[in-house]
Write an enzyme that holds these catalytic residues in place. Sequence first.
Site, PDB file in Angstrom:
ATOM      1  N   THR A 187       0.823  -1.205   0.000  1.00  0.00           N
ATOM      2  CA  THR A 187       0.000   0.000   0.000  1.00  0.00           C
ATOM      3  C   THR A 187       0.862   1.263   0.000  1.00  0.00           C
ATOM      4  O   THR A 187       2.044   1.219   0.389  1.00  0.00           O
ATOM      5  CB  THR A 187      -0.950  -0.013   1.225  1.00  0.00           C
ATOM      6  OG1 THR A 187      -1.909   1.017   1.094  1.00  0.00           O
ATOM      7  CG2 THR A 187      -0.191   0.182   2.535  1.00  0.00           C
ATOM      8  N   SER A 200      -5.598   7.317  -1.545  1.00  0.00           N
ATOM      9  CA  SER A 200      -5.083   6.057  -0.998  1.00  0.00           C
ATOM     10  C   SER A 200      -4.944   5.044  -2.121  1.00  0.00           C
ATOM     11  O   SER A 200      -5.718   5.044  -3.074  1.00  0.00           O
ATOM     12  CB  SER A 200      -6.019   5.536   0.088  1.00  0.00           C
ATOM     13  OG  SER A 200      -7.331   5.364  -0.428  1.00  0.00           O
ATOM     14  N   GLU A 201      -3.953   4.180  -2.001  1.00  0.00           N
ATOM     15  CA  GLU A 201      -3.719   3.116  -2.980  1.00  0.00           C
ATOM     16  C   GLU A 201      -3.634   1.785  -2.235  1.00  0.00           C
ATOM     17  O   GLU A 201      -2.660   1.521  -1.534  1.00  0.00           O
ATOM     18  CB  GLU A 201      -2.416   3.364  -3.743  1.00  0.00           C
ATOM     19  CG  GLU A 201      -2.412   4.630  -4.596  1.00  0.00           C
ATOM     20  CD  GLU A 201      -3.027   4.429  -5.992  1.00  0.00           C
ATOM     21  OE1 GLU A 201      -3.417   3.286  -6.326  1.00  0.00           O
ATOM     22  OE2 GLU A 201      -3.113   5.425  -6.731  1.00  0.00           O
ATOM     23  N   THR A 202      -4.659   0.956  -2.418  1.00  0.00           N
ATOM     24  CA  THR A 202      -4.621  -0.387  -1.834  1.00  0.00           C
ATOM     25  C   THR A 202      -4.121  -1.368  -2.902  1.00  0.00           C
ATOM     26  O   THR A 202      -4.320  -1.148  -4.100  1.00  0.00           O
ATOM     27  CB  THR A 202      -6.006  -0.817  -1.312  1.00  0.00           C
ATOM     28  OG1 THR A 202      -7.009  -0.505  -2.286  1.00  0.00           O
ATOM     29  CG2 THR A 202      -6.339  -0.090  -0.025  1.00  0.00           C
TER      30      THR A 202
END
Length: 268
Positions: free
Chosen positions: A173, A240-242
């Site tokens: 992440t 956000s980057e999952t």
Amino acid sequence: MNSRSPFETFRWHSEIFACYSNDIEQFERQLLQETTRLRLKPRVLGHIDGWPLQLWQSPSARAGLPSVLISSGFHGEEAAGPWGMLHFMSELSEALFDQVNLTLLPLANPTGFSKGHRFNRFGDNPNRGYLSVGDGAQPSVEGKLLLAHGQLLQAASRDGILTCHEDVLSQQTYLYAFEPRQQPGAFSHGLLSALANYFPITEAPAIDGCPVQEGIIFNHFDSSFEAWLVRSGAKNGACSETPAKANFDRRILANSAVMQQFITALCA
Ligand SMILES: [Zn+2]
């Protein structure tokens, strides 16, 4: 990232929602249920191929409360954002609206979502072309609708904008963050910690050509929706980057958690 293919399709099964990630009918049904329960006010910005591009807002905006915007579903294959928003909504109660003027944009790219591919059905990237930064990107049909409602979106995101993306190539992440300071502060670190409860933080020194420091790409202005709103006055911003190589339900829970953390941070 250039190596992401705009029309490669992705589909995962969710045990939480008992359906596939691209089941837009089921998504719309559950969204209607949650928005009705919370008595959120709908605002249709337009339609894309018959699907509404829709905001949901606090029943009545109040002066003196922070105004924040949470968005997801810009890239169709990054499905844990919209489902994460549903999960986040399912845990809210109307009492929240005594603390914050909340605006939600759950599904910015419905045609990409229903197919499970990145771009919209016309082949355009819905997260580019909001700012002129020399990348030559023109806004997509979704982008044009959002830009046409600039004043509304700027007021809605005055105290903060969170947008939830995923990285289909990643097992880790990371976060794009914007704060009016030289280094990431409590806002950025709080969001990254919420994500780190679910996934390891990337150790990559650079992603898509941007330097990453301890999982954070800081104050990077590209032509994205979130960069545009920060440039337009939002005090804090984040994307956000999952990691889409991880379990889908875990990604849903991480998105829900990062949305909750965003609200907690800006209502404190
Ligand atoms: Zn994305």
